[in-house]
Enzyme design. Sequence first.
Site, PDB file in Angstrom:
ATOM      1  CE1 TYR A   1      -3.637   2.545   0.515  1.00  0.00           C
ATOM      2  CE2 TYR A   1      -2.469   3.243   2.491  1.00  0.00           C
ATOM      3  CZ  TYR A   1      -3.470   3.448   1.546  1.00  0.00           C
ATOM      4  OH  TYR A   1      -4.287   4.544   1.653  1.00  0.00           O
TER       5      TYR A   1
ATOM      6  CG  ASP B   1       5.693   3.776   1.111  1.00  0.00           C
ATOM      7  OD1 ASP B   1       5.934   4.322   2.210  1.00  0.00           O
ATOM      8  OD2 ASP B   1       4.553   3.706   0.627  1.00  0.00           O
TER       9      ASP B   1
ATOM     10  CE  LYS C   1       0.723   4.943   8.371  1.00  0.00           C
ATOM     11  NZ  LYS C   1       0.762   4.168   7.151  1.00  0.00           N
TER      12      LYS C   1
HETATM   13  C1  LIG Z   1       0.092   4.652   5.756  1.00  0.00           C
HETATM   14  C2  LIG Z   1       0.901   4.428   4.541  1.00  0.00           C
HETATM   15  C3  LIG Z   1       0.901   5.320   3.460  1.00  0.00           C
HETATM   16  C4  LIG Z   1      -0.055   6.467   3.377  1.00  0.00           C
HETATM   17  O1  LIG Z   1       0.145   7.424   4.352  1.00  0.00           O
HETATM   18  P1  LIG Z   1      -1.067   8.401   4.759  1.00  0.00           P
HETATM   19  O2  LIG Z   1      -0.437   9.354   5.707  1.00  0.00           O
HETATM   20  O3  LIG Z   1      -2.117   7.533   5.343  1.00  0.00           O
HETATM   21  O4  LIG Z   1      -1.526   9.056   3.500  1.00  0.00           O
HETATM   22  C5  LIG Z   1       1.790   5.106   2.440  1.00  0.00           C
HETATM   23  N1  LIG Z   1       2.643   4.060   2.448  1.00  0.00           N
HETATM   24  C6  LIG Z   1       2.662   3.176   3.458  1.00  0.00           C
HETATM   25  C7  LIG Z   1       3.656   2.066   3.432  1.00  0.00           C
HETATM   26  C8  LIG Z   1       1.781   3.319   4.524  1.00  0.00           C
HETATM   27  O5  LIG Z   1       1.777   2.399   5.507  1.00  0.00           O
END
Ligand SMILES: *Cc1c(COP(=O)(O)O)cnc(C)c1O
Length: 427
Positions: free
Chosen positions: A143, A238, A266
Amino acid sequence: MATKSQELYQEAVKVIPGGVNSPVRAFGSIGGKPRFIKSAKGAYLYDEDDNCYLDFVGSWGPMILGYGHETVLNCVQEACRRGLSFGAATAAEVDMAKLVCELIPSVEMVRMVNSGTEAVMSAIRAARGFTGRDKIIKFAGCYHGHCDSLLVQAGSGVMTAGVPDSLGVPGNCTRDTLSARYNDLQTVKAHFERCGEEIAAVIVEPVAANMGVVPPIPGFLEGLRNLCDSYGALLIFDEVITGFRLAIDGAQGYYGITPDLTVLGKIIGGGMPVGAYGGRREIMELVAPCGGVYQAGTLSGNPVAMAAGIAQLTILKEHPQYYRDLNEKGDWFFERLKECVKNSGKPWQVNHVGSLGSLYFTEQKVVDYESAKTADTKVFADYCNYMLAQRFYFAPSQFEAIFLSLAHTEEMLRKTLERITIFLQKI
Ligand SMILES: *Cc1c(COP(=O)(O)O)cnc(C)c1O
């Protein structure tokens, strides 16, 4: 009699789609209703009915120090008094950028945004701008936020160009998204062999944590690095979940693989809405107003958000032993969880890296999206609801991680394992 959470939920669904502002907060997949949270401290959440839960979500990762850390709160309060937003350059942004570049050596320049989604979207744009190519490879089950071009997961099957997972995403937006199988270099190689000159970047969660937790098998990340190098494509990590969690320099430090671009979110915001993307100078110098890759944000680098993030990152930086502690705690907890499962005679799987892990209700070893999907979500629902009733708050989905924080003590984790053992014996 209805609880306050139930009453709030009834009101919420009238005015908020599904009653929640992000789908993972709904308890639909375990057949329940969301608990409305009033406050949190340390490792505990308190709901509107004053139930106290031992929490394993940590706001989906950011609260690595535990909730309500005094230093972070003080820094935020001071920043608030100076002003909530100026829409102008601030010293805090320079401090944050220097901190990120210092902690993550592959990041030579960094741009702040307001969410992980925004950071991913912008990193992809920078990669396309830099390479002059359009195609992106992503992995089924990874994701990367909800931007159009990445809302392609597995439905599309492994070797085909992406078909969107969401209504409202034009086919054109995902036409250039190629899906590959996590932990399977062959599927990546096949894309490169077919259209390597058109591929701008490979984007990957260096530890997949959005299909449950799936660690990279040895050689996988390295193989991606080599393939990208061979074809002149960029490697994007990511690290929205893994950044500042597995190690102060993220999964790239933990595994010793250097990406061209890194996406953060995060933890970097300490609980405030922050995302960031950064990497090699020559790529980042293409971002406006330096270069022709346009990207902007009214509230980007917001002073209050920066204060929270800087405070949290500074604490982490100043306590290198925190990562040893956290990873040891993770090893301790998840290895014991494995034993509990084994002793119960059940065939289920436990995956983990450091403080991130998953209990999958499947007998198959989970190494990718296909194997993750074999998990029995009905058993997961029973498990999650049972634990919730016993006041242990786990993410209400089989495909989300268990997040440990520095606020979890051995005593708390022992009690959790005892409860899980009882559940395992019960069914
Ligand atoms: C949570 C998440 C996102 C998206 O971040 P948001 O702040 O919710 O838009 C992107 N990549 C990964 C791996 C994530 O866990």
